[in-house]
Design an enzyme around this catalytic site. Structure first.
Site, mmCIF file in Angstrom:
data_model
loop_
_atom_site.group_PDB
_atom_site.id
_atom_site.type_symbol
_atom_site.label_atom_id
_atom_site.label_comp_id
_atom_site.label_asym_id
_atom_site.label_seq_id
_atom_site.Cartn_x
_atom_site.Cartn_y
_atom_site.Cartn_z
ATOM 1 N N ASP A 96 67.038 53.559 120.299
ATOM 2 C CA ASP A 96 68.171 53.659 121.218
ATOM 3 C C ASP A 96 67.622 54.054 122.589
ATOM 4 O OD1 ASP A 96 70.760 54.159 122.240
ATOM 5 O OD2 ASP A 96 71.439 54.906 120.293
ATOM 6 N N ASP A 198 71.860 51.956 125.707
ATOM 7 C CA ASP A 198 73.024 52.818 125.853
ATOM 8 C C ASP A 198 73.700 52.686 127.225
ATOM 9 O OD1 ASP A 198 74.316 55.415 124.733
ATOM 10 O OD2 ASP A 198 73.723 56.010 126.751
ATOM 11 N N GLU A 255 75.062 48.262 125.023
ATOM 12 C CA GLU A 255 76.378 48.882 124.845
ATOM 13 C C GLU A 255 77.120 48.696 126.161
ATOM 14 O OE1 GLU A 255 78.563 53.129 123.956
ATOM 15 O OE2 GLU A 255 76.917 52.978 125.372
ATOM 16 N N HIS A 327 78.923 55.667 116.001
ATOM 17 C CA HIS A 327 78.957 57.127 116.048
ATOM 18 C C HIS A 327 79.922 57.675 117.105
ATOM 19 C CE1 HIS A 327 76.295 55.762 119.151
ATOM 20 N NE2 HIS A 327 76.422 56.932 119.748
ATOM 21 N N ASP A 328 80.575 56.780 117.853
ATOM 22 C CA ASP A 328 81.517 57.219 118.898
ATOM 23 C C ASP A 328 82.967 56.921 118.539
ATOM 24 O OD1 ASP A 328 79.427 57.972 120.632
ATOM 25 O OD2 ASP A 328 79.277 55.944 121.453
HETATM 26 C C1 GLC Z 1 76.907 56.126 124.679
HETATM 27 C C2 GLC Z 1 76.603 56.748 123.331
HETATM 28 C C3 GLC Z 1 77.320 58.065 123.238
HETATM 29 C C4 GLC Z 1 76.805 58.964 124.342
HETATM 30 C C5 GLC Z 1 76.946 58.303 125.697
HETATM 31 C C6 GLC Z 1 76.148 59.014 126.741
HETATM 32 O O1 GLC Z 1 78.227 55.779 124.821
HETATM 33 O O2 GLC Z 1 76.934 55.875 122.296
HETATM 34 O O3 GLC Z 1 77.172 58.672 121.985
HETATM 35 O O4 GLC Z 1 77.519 60.157 124.326
HETATM 36 O O5 GLC Z 1 76.487 56.970 125.705
HETATM 37 O O6 GLC Z 1 74.789 58.759 126.595
#
Ligand code: GLC
Length: 550
Positions: A96, A198, A255, A327-328
């Site tokens: 990641d 990310d 993402e 995980h979010d």
């Molecule tokens: C992304 C991750 C999340 C994190 C955020 C900040 O959205 O999936 O878990 O809190 O980025 O890095």
């Protein structure tokens, strides 16, 4: 076809996966010990959320060293061993990359904050205060509160899209990009299989920073609506690709909250920045404009179908990462269905789509068990930084504590982060110590051991789905054509290649449905209810049929 188009990616949240040291938090060695389990789900790649050195303000998404493992998870030797043992089983590790920001404890930031002259002074986003001393703009960070924090040493504010401990990097500075690409190369050279990148939509900032119209009682406006997906971002992404993964067999998945299905063709494929992109419209139906947990928008199954259709249609010439959980996000059985829905049936319905739709399935830890949300009666039991921010915002908006907690119950990221239940022993077999987050109250029924012995369990269904993908390898390459598009609740599609025609029908509603489809005769490959009757789908029933050629 590339290897990653034919496999399943399992997302592992290591902190909650398996603790092998009795410390209450999961380890890299824990992942290694479960490789055979992951293989049985058809896994060919494991995306591991950040395990780098971090103060853990946002559970590892605040990185203080991109090229070292946090002792909480183990050592670099553990990581090397995981990479090589996984490869022996045909599984690649996916790292990641958090490149929008670092931790405020990263040496780059510690230097940058000192003064305005140091060599890294321009590595983050620094701005002067407004004349009255207040923050440069009225932007709200994604975890709540102002997106700006004052730095006394330097006499300026710095921008953080997320928590104040996660300062945003300045991608306009070529040295920053060069340093980041070097970190990525470090992992490429270790023989991993890919990167999940990310929060990528935030790396490019607008040229001029302006106040926005406040969207809540705190007088602030979401930073997302002011900076996400700023034109010019694609140039950065092409450069990233060229300097890191080009010419390798690694895949990249970005993402990209805020990128719409219509925009996908620019972002993915041969000419795009990434191989795949997580596009969120189907999991953000209740937050179409703003993610304020006390104010979800109503939505319908028809909208879910539309969102899935859009992302399929716009990735016909590229590739799509199919996902319903991470995980979010809330667990899918709660997210898409009512509290009264049969949880097992709901989990199987989503699992069927996940493994048979066109694209690479991304299965999130515990989804294969049909896990649902937890019910905690005190905000102090929650660890997730965004839950705490949303709770505060709700109180500011005049909600009482119960209402604020109800929103947290529903949307907290901790719902997806509770320890993985392995067996019915102490702490569900996750740890010998005290788990960092309370185990699920139904761990005993949900656990892997229990479900392995039950042919009707969600886990057994996932193993059957994995078998289907193994026995019908052409499924990955098949075309995708929606059927019964006008039905409000049934998601139907044909996957076709050569002589093989596979029909998938999933009733996403909690009521029985009839449908008309001219099936020329078929054999049943999978049926989630006892016996499929043509023309009828039970509540949440999923069937996979192999059609006889006319
Ligand atoms: C992304 C991750 C999340 C994190 C955020 C900040 O959205 O999936 O878990 O809190 O980025 O890095």
């Amino acid at each position: 076809m590339r290897w990653w188009q034919k496999t399943v990616v399992y997302e592992c949240y290591p902190r909650s996966f398996l603790d092998t040291r009795g410390q209450g938090t999961g380890t890299i060695e824990g992942i290694r010990q479960k490789l055979d389990y992951l293989s049985s789900l058809g896994t060919g790649a494991i995306w591991i959320t950040p395990v780098y050195v971090s103060p853990m303000v946002d559970n590892g998404y605040d990185i203080a060293d991109y090229c070292a493992i946090d002792p909480l998870f183990g050592t670099m030797e553990d990581m090397d061993k995981l990479i090589s043992d996984a490869r022996d089983r045909g599984i690649r590790i996916v790292m990641d990359l958090v490149f929008n920001h670092t931790s405020d404890q990263h040496p780059w930031f510690l230097e940058s904050r000192k003064n305005r002259e140091n060599p890294r002074s321009n590595w983050y986003i620094w701005r002067d205060a407004k004349v009255d001393g207040s923050a440069p703009t009225n932007w709200r960070g994604i975890f709540g509160g102002s997106a700006w924090t004052w730095c006394e040493e330097r006499g300026q504010y710095y921008l953080h899209t997320f928590a104040k401990e996660q300062p945003d990097l300045n991608w306009e500075e070529p040295e920053v990009r060069k340093a980041l690409y070097q970190c990525a190369k470090f992992w490429v050279d270790k023989g991993i299989g890919g990167f999940r990148i990310d929060a990528i939509t935030y790396i490019k900032k607008p040229e001029v920073f302006l106040d926005g119209t406040p969207d809540a009682e705190d007088g602030l406006v979401s930073v997302h609506n002011m900076t996400a997906n700023t034109p010019g971002i694609l140039d950065f992404l092409h450069e990233f690709r060229e300097h890191t993964v080009m010419g390798t067999d690694l895949f990249t998945v970005g993402e990209a909250n805020g990128v719409s299905a219509e925009e996908l063709p620019e972002w993915v494929g041969e000419d795009g920045g990434f191989d795949m992109l997580f596009e969120f419209s189907h999991v953000n139906l209740e937050f179409k404009k703003n993610e304020i947990w006390t104010r979800p928008d109503p939505w319908t199954i028809t909208e879910l179908k539309e969102a899935l259709r859009n992302s399929q249609n716009h990735t016909r010439d590229a590739w799509y990462p199919v996902f319903f959980e991470n995980h979010d996000k809330p667990r899918c059985v709660d997210h898409f269905f009512s509290d009264k829905a049969n949880r097992t049936a709901a989990a199987k319905a989503i699992g069927t789509i996940l493994y048979t739709m066109r694209g690479t399935p991304f299965l999130y830890q515990g989804q294969e068990l049909g896990m649902n949300r937890v019910h905690w009666d005190n905000i102090e039991m929650y660890n997730d930084i965004s839950s705490l921010g949303q709770y505060e915002l709700a109180l500011k908006e005049g909600k009482n504590k119960e209402e604020a907690l109800a929103a947290v119950h529903r949307f907290s990221r901790d719902n997806a982060r509770v320890p993985m239940p392995w067996n019915s022993e102490k702490n569900a077999g996750f740890t010998e110590g005290v788990p960092w987050l309370k185990t699920h109250e139904d761990a005993e029924q949900l656990c892997v051991q229990q479900q392995l012995n039950d042919p009707d369990s969600v886990l057994s269904w996932y193993r059957t789905l994995a078998e289907l993908r193994r026995s019908h390898t052409s499924l990955a390459e098949s075309s995708y054509e929606e059927v019964l598009a006008e039905d409000e609740d049934i998601l139907g599609y044909l996957r076709e290649i050569g002589e093989e025609q596979i029909l998938v029908l999933v009733n996403l509603s909690e009521k029985e449905k009839t449908y008309k489809f001219d099936e020329p005769g078929y054999t049943i490959l999978l049926e989630s209810c006892k016996k499929h009757s043509p023309g009828i789908l039970h509540p949440l029933e999923a069937v996979v049929l192999c059609l006889k050629m006319r």
